[in-house]
Design an enzyme around this catalytic site. Structure first.
Site, PDB file in Angstrom:
ATOM      1  N   ALA A   1     125.311  82.810  58.086  1.00  0.00           N
ATOM      2  CA  ALA A   1     125.174  82.751  59.541  1.00  0.00           C
ATOM      3  C   ALA A   1     124.118  81.711  59.871  1.00  0.00           C
ATOM      4  O   ALA A   1     123.163  81.513  59.107  1.00  0.00           O
ATOM      5  CB  ALA A   1     124.772  84.105  60.128  1.00  0.00           C
TER       6      ALA A   1
ATOM      7  N   ASP B   1     119.391  79.743  54.952  1.00  0.00           N
ATOM      8  CA  ASP B   1     120.378  80.372  54.069  1.00  0.00           C
ATOM      9  C   ASP B   1     121.454  79.372  53.680  1.00  0.00           C
ATOM     10  O   ASP B   1     121.772  79.193  52.507  1.00  0.00           O
ATOM     11  CB  ASP B   1     120.972  81.603  54.781  1.00  0.00           C
ATOM     12  CG  ASP B   1     122.459  81.780  54.562  1.00  0.00           C
ATOM     13  OD1 ASP B   1     122.857  82.071  53.437  1.00  0.00           O
ATOM     14  OD2 ASP B   1     123.221  81.620  55.533  1.00  0.00           O
TER      15      ASP B   1
ATOM     16  N   CYS C   1     121.857  81.904  61.849  1.00  0.00           N
ATOM     17  CA  CYS C   1     120.554  82.532  62.122  1.00  0.00           C
ATOM     18  C   CYS C   1     119.913  83.147  60.890  1.00  0.00           C
ATOM     19  O   CYS C   1     118.852  83.756  60.992  1.00  0.00           O
ATOM     20  CB  CYS C   1     120.706  83.583  63.212  1.00  0.00           C
ATOM     21  SG  CYS C   1     121.760  84.959  62.733  1.00  0.00           S
ATOM     22  N   TYR C   2     120.517  83.008  59.719  1.00  0.00           N
ATOM     23  CA  TYR C   2     119.930  83.562  58.499  1.00  0.00           C
ATOM     24  C   TYR C   2     118.889  82.586  57.969  1.00  0.00           C
ATOM     25  O   TYR C   2     119.203  81.600  57.318  1.00  0.00           O
ATOM     26  CB  TYR C   2     120.989  83.819  57.439  1.00  0.00           C
ATOM     27  CG  TYR C   2     121.972  84.937  57.738  1.00  0.00           C
ATOM     28  CD1 TYR C   2     121.781  85.807  58.809  1.00  0.00           C
ATOM     29  CD2 TYR C   2     123.084  85.113  56.957  1.00  0.00           C
ATOM     30  CE1 TYR C   2     122.685  86.818  59.070  1.00  0.00           C
ATOM     31  CE2 TYR C   2     123.989  86.129  57.204  1.00  0.00           C
ATOM     32  CZ  TYR C   2     123.788  86.971  58.264  1.00  0.00           C
ATOM     33  OH  TYR C   2     124.688  87.979  58.518  1.00  0.00           O
ATOM     34  N   GLY C   3     117.660  82.860  58.250  1.00  0.00           N
ATOM     35  CA  GLY C   3     116.570  81.998  57.833  1.00  0.00           C
ATOM     36  C   GLY C   3     116.301  80.938  58.887  1.00  0.00           C
ATOM     37  O   GLY C   3     117.171  80.576  59.668  1.00  0.00           O
TER      38      GLY C   3
END
Length: 165
Positions: free
Chosen positions: A49, A58, A51-53
């Site tokens: 995603a 990510d 928004c992961y990290g």
């Protein structure tokens, strides 16, 4: 590994998906080992995603690590999600944001296409026509093969289905 078929997709994908949200905490070598171990266990579906990290960490980590695995891109199924904009503290399903998010994901993952893109959590003021335009453009340009949603209510899905093919 048992597989399932995704709607409108003849390709069988593993029932188990390797989530990559925590991958930024790993070294490139350790992340490559996670990818390779999953692959050797029959898990070829990797979930990301935007928004992961922070700033796509990510996806960036996966892109760097995947190069170290010796695996071929066509042997895995890459999925990412877009729509959450933590830096602005909002959800954003505008055509502009969807297209920009996919371009960022492709750059971070170091690939030319996503197998699947999900809209991640509902934008309560989205325009379904605008979402459909974004999906159509992404499909036409070959940047995304399949589309879906994450965390939506049935009525929101029904609304989208009226505009998205």
């Amino acid at each position: 590994m048992q597989t399932i078929s995704i709607v409108n997709d003849p390709q069988a994908v593993p029932e188990i998906v390797q989530g990559c949200m925590r991958m930024p905490d790993l070294s490139d070598q350790d992340a490559a080992q996670v990818i390779k171990t999953a692959y050797e266990a029959g898990i070829t579906f990797f979930d990301h995603a935007t928004c992961y990290g922070e700033d796509g960490a990510d996806e960036r980590k996966f892109g760097q690590a995947f190069k170290l695995t010796g695996l071929k891109r066509e042997d895995i199924f890459l999925q990412s999600k877009c729509g959450l904009r933590f830096e602005r503290q909002e959800f954003d399903w505008t055509k502009e944001n969807i297209l920009a998010s996919v371009d960022e994901s492709l750059e971070h993952l170091q690939t030319g296409y996503l197998d699947s893109l999900l809209l991640h959590r509902p934008d309560l003021i989205f325009d379904p026509k605008e979402v459909a335009q974004a999906f159509d453009e992404l499909e036409r340009t070959g940047k995304v093969r399949y589309f879906g949603v994450s965390n939506l209510m049935p009525l929101q899905i029904e609304l989208l289905k009226k505009y998205v093919k």
